[in-house]
Design a protein around this motif. Structure first.
Motif, PDB file in Angstrom:
ATOM      1  N   GLU A  94       0.829  -1.206   0.000  1.00  0.00           N
ATOM      2  CA  GLU A  94       0.000   0.000   0.000  1.00  0.00           C
ATOM      3  C   GLU A  94       0.868   1.261   0.000  1.00  0.00           C
ATOM      4  O   GLU A  94       0.638   2.193  -0.770  1.00  0.00           O
ATOM      5  CB  GLU A  94      -0.922  -0.028   1.222  1.00  0.00           C
ATOM      6  N   LYS A  95       1.884   1.276   0.856  1.00  0.00           N
ATOM      7  CA  LYS A  95       2.792   2.427   0.926  1.00  0.00           C
ATOM      8  C   LYS A  95       3.587   2.572  -0.380  1.00  0.00           C
ATOM      9  O   LYS A  95       3.837   3.676  -0.840  1.00  0.00           O
ATOM     10  CB  LYS A  95       3.736   2.267   2.114  1.00  0.00           C
ATOM     11  N   ALA A  96       3.967   1.459  -0.970  1.00  0.00           N
ATOM     12  CA  ALA A  96       4.735   1.483  -2.214  1.00  0.00           C
ATOM     13  C   ALA A  96       3.936   2.102  -3.350  1.00  0.00           C
ATOM     14  O   ALA A  96       4.447   2.924  -4.112  1.00  0.00           O
ATOM     15  CB  ALA A  96       5.178   0.073  -2.589  1.00  0.00           C
ATOM     16  N   ILE A  97       2.666   1.728  -3.453  1.00  0.00           N
ATOM     17  CA  ILE A  97       1.812   2.276  -4.514  1.00  0.00           C
ATOM     18  C   ILE A  97       1.652   3.780  -4.332  1.00  0.00           C
ATOM     19  O   ILE A  97       1.734   4.545  -5.302  1.00  0.00           O
ATOM     20  CB  ILE A  97       0.464   1.540  -4.553  1.00  0.00           C
ATOM     21  N   LYS A 102       2.985   9.270  -6.016  1.00  0.00           N
ATOM     22  CA  LYS A 102       3.484  10.609  -5.655  1.00  0.00           C
ATOM     23  C   LYS A 102       4.653  10.997  -6.548  1.00  0.00           C
ATOM     24  O   LYS A 102       4.728  12.135  -7.009  1.00  0.00           O
ATOM     25  CB  LYS A 102       3.905  10.643  -4.191  1.00  0.00           C
ATOM     26  N   GLN A 103       5.544  10.056  -6.831  1.00  0.00           N
ATOM     27  CA  GLN A 103       6.673  10.357  -7.716  1.00  0.00           C
ATOM     28  C   GLN A 103       6.193  10.701  -9.123  1.00  0.00           C
ATOM     29  O   GLN A 103       6.726  11.604  -9.758  1.00  0.00           O
ATOM     30  CB  GLN A 103       7.625   9.175  -7.781  1.00  0.00           C
ATOM     31  N   SER A 107       6.678  14.334 -11.048  1.00  0.00           N
ATOM     32  CA  SER A 107       7.435  14.415 -12.292  1.00  0.00           C
ATOM     33  C   SER A 107       6.660  15.103 -13.412  1.00  0.00           C
ATOM     34  O   SER A 107       7.220  15.455 -14.435  1.00  0.00           O
ATOM     35  CB  SER A 107       7.867  13.010 -12.752  1.00  0.00           C
ATOM     36  N   ARG A 108       5.386  15.343 -13.208  1.00  0.00           N
ATOM     37  CA  ARG A 108       4.553  16.023 -14.218  1.00  0.00           C
ATOM     38  C   ARG A 108       4.792  17.513 -14.237  1.00  0.00           C
ATOM     39  O   ARG A 108       4.422  18.201 -15.180  1.00  0.00           O
ATOM     40  CB  ARG A 108       3.075  15.740 -13.967  1.00  0.00           C
ATOM     41  N   PHE A 109       5.360  18.050 -13.175  1.00  0.00           N
ATOM     42  CA  PHE A 109       5.536  19.522 -13.079  1.00  0.00           C
ATOM     43  C   PHE A 109       6.905  19.938 -13.513  1.00  0.00           C
ATOM     44  O   PHE A 109       7.880  19.374 -13.432  1.00  0.00           O
ATOM     45  CB  PHE A 109       5.261  19.982 -11.646  1.00  0.00           C
TER      46      PHE A 109
END
Length: 109
Positions: A94-97, A102-103, A107-109
């Motif tokens: 769950e934390k990995a997903i 979030k990464q 990276s979209r900005f």
């Protein structure tokens, strides 16, 4: 074992870990730390925690298992480290997903 300075055999309170890999880059994820989780492997209770890019498992009892012994800390201080993608590790899935999402957002900005 500590008092007698005898590390014991690989099946006595084994410790093993595997490198946690990012599924997109294949690189170790060194900036993740998890809370300790109780786990059961090979019918034995252990505690698992991720830090330093490795998912560490600490067994709280002596246990004989060829699978675990093949991966465990040795008396000569060597430890074979296997690797797993972070999104396949049950204790942190769950934390990995959330971490991966979030990464991707950053990276979209």
């Amino acid at each position: 074992m500590l008092v007698s300075k005898n590390p014991g055999g690989v099946g006595e309170y084994p410790i093993f870990g595997y490198v946690v890999l990012h599924p997109d880059t294949g690189l170790p994820v060194i900036d993740m730390v998890s809370t300790p989780k109780v786990s059961n492997l090979e019918r034995s209770k252990c505690y698992a925690i991720v830090y330093g890019g490795v998912n560490w498992h600490f067994f709280v009892a002596s246990h004989r298992s060829n699978k675990i012994e093949d991966m465990s800390l040795r008396a000569d201080n060597r430890i074979p480290l296997w690797s797993k993608r972070m999104d396949t590790i049950a204790e942190i899935k769950e934390k990995a997903i959330a971490y991966i999402d979030k990464q991707k957002q950053n990276s979209r900005f």
